[in-house]
Design a protein around this motif. Structure first.
Motif, PDB file in Angstrom:
ATOM      1  N   THR A  80       0.992  -1.192   0.197  1.00  0.00           N
ATOM      2  CA  THR A  80       0.019  -0.120   0.028  1.00  0.00           C
ATOM      3  C   THR A  80       0.944   1.171  -0.120  1.00  0.00           C
ATOM      4  O   THR A  80       2.146   1.233   0.447  1.00  0.00           O
ATOM      5  N   GLU A  81       0.366   2.374  -0.290  1.00  0.00           N
ATOM      6  CA  GLU A  81       1.207   3.876  -0.373  1.00  0.00           C
ATOM      7  C   GLU A  81       1.889   3.802   1.232  1.00  0.00           C
ATOM      8  O   GLU A  81       2.795   4.164   1.140  1.00  0.00           O
ATOM      9  N   ALA A  82       0.870   3.575   2.315  1.00  0.00           N
ATOM     10  CA  ALA A  82       1.400   3.864   3.748  1.00  0.00           C
ATOM     11  C   ALA A  82       2.576   2.703   3.790  1.00  0.00           C
ATOM     12  O   ALA A  82       3.437   3.278   4.725  1.00  0.00           O
ATOM     13  N   GLN A  83       2.667   1.363   3.329  1.00  0.00           N
ATOM     14  CA  GLN A  83       3.503   0.634   3.802  1.00  0.00           C
ATOM     15  C   GLN A  83       4.812   1.171   2.866  1.00  0.00           C
ATOM     16  O   GLN A  83       6.009   1.100   3.615  1.00  0.00           O
ATOM     17  N   ALA A  84       4.742   1.417   1.638  1.00  0.00           N
ATOM     18  CA  ALA A  84       5.728   1.946   0.900  1.00  0.00           C
ATOM     19  C   ALA A  84       6.487   3.186   1.550  1.00  0.00           C
ATOM     20  O   ALA A  84       7.652   3.271   1.716  1.00  0.00           O
ATOM     21  N   ALA A  85       5.415   4.004   2.172  1.00  0.00           N
ATOM     22  CA  ALA A  85       6.216   5.170   2.624  1.00  0.00           C
ATOM     23  C   ALA A  85       6.814   4.977   3.999  1.00  0.00           C
ATOM     24  O   ALA A  85       7.925   5.498   4.288  1.00  0.00           O
ATOM     25  N   ALA A  86       6.315   3.720   4.771  1.00  0.00           N
ATOM     26  CA  ALA A  86       7.026   3.587   5.878  1.00  0.00           C
ATOM     27  C   ALA A  86       8.474   2.836   5.557  1.00  0.00           C
ATOM     28  O   ALA A  86       9.286   2.860   6.287  1.00  0.00           O
TER      29      ALA A  86
END
Length: 177
Positions: free
Chosen positions: A159-165
């Motif tokens: 997800t975008e959030a996982q990638a950002a993390a």
């Protein structure tokens, strides 16, 4: 006025050798029921558990025995009892208690609760382990690059959030929504 206060483990179910055992409202499991249902040896009945550790569990209010009505134990005392029965049985019971954390959504709730209680380090470890277990790392390709993260998002692997993390963790610059 009567206040109905239930223990945090009230109603929790553990599965041991395909058999379900449910905690009572006080968050305790019936060791006698576990012993009988699993057909453990007579020598391993809860009434035979008279070790120093059993006495300690009673003193700490983790174990309650009543004549003829069974032996009721908290999660901690249940694990101690299982260890007294055998190492293999202790492993089986421990796994039964830990099985609930195999569900990622439950693990994340537990991690949030840990953080709210001030256990931030342990909570972050649990969140990281949950993420690592869910992620299909082999399909990410070069995940340590911005292009690799964008590719993983496009494939539906992140997800975008996982990638950002991951980008933040790995110090990748240029990855922003």
């Amino acid at each position: 006025m009567i206040t109905d206060i239930k223990h945090k483990h009230a109603g929790h179910v553990i599965i041991i050798e395909g058999q379900a055992f449910k905690a009572n409202d006080a968050g305790q499991w019936d060791l006698t029921d576990i012993w009988r249902t699993l057909k453990l040896p007579v020598k391993n009945g809860p009434a035979q558990w008279r070790t120093k550790q059993a006495k300690r569990m009673e003193a700490m209010q983790n174990l309650h025995s009543s004549n003829g009505a069974g032996s009721w134990a908290t999660k901690r005392a249940t694990l101690e009892y299982a260890g007294w029965v055998s190492d293999e049985f202790k492993d089986m019971v421990y796994d039964a208690f830990e099985a609930i954390l195999e569900l990622p959504e439950v693990a994340l709730i537990v991690a949030d609760k840990m953080a709210s209680l001030g256990n931030d380090h342990s909570a972050s470890i649990l969140k990281r382990m949950t993420f690592n277990d869910k992620c299909q790392w082999s399909s990410l390709g070069h995940r340590n690059t911005v292009q690799g993260l964008r590719s993983a998002i496009a494939k539906g692997n992140l997800t975008e959030a996982q990638a950002a993390a991951l980008a933040a963790r790995d110090g990748l610059r240029g990855f922003a929504k």
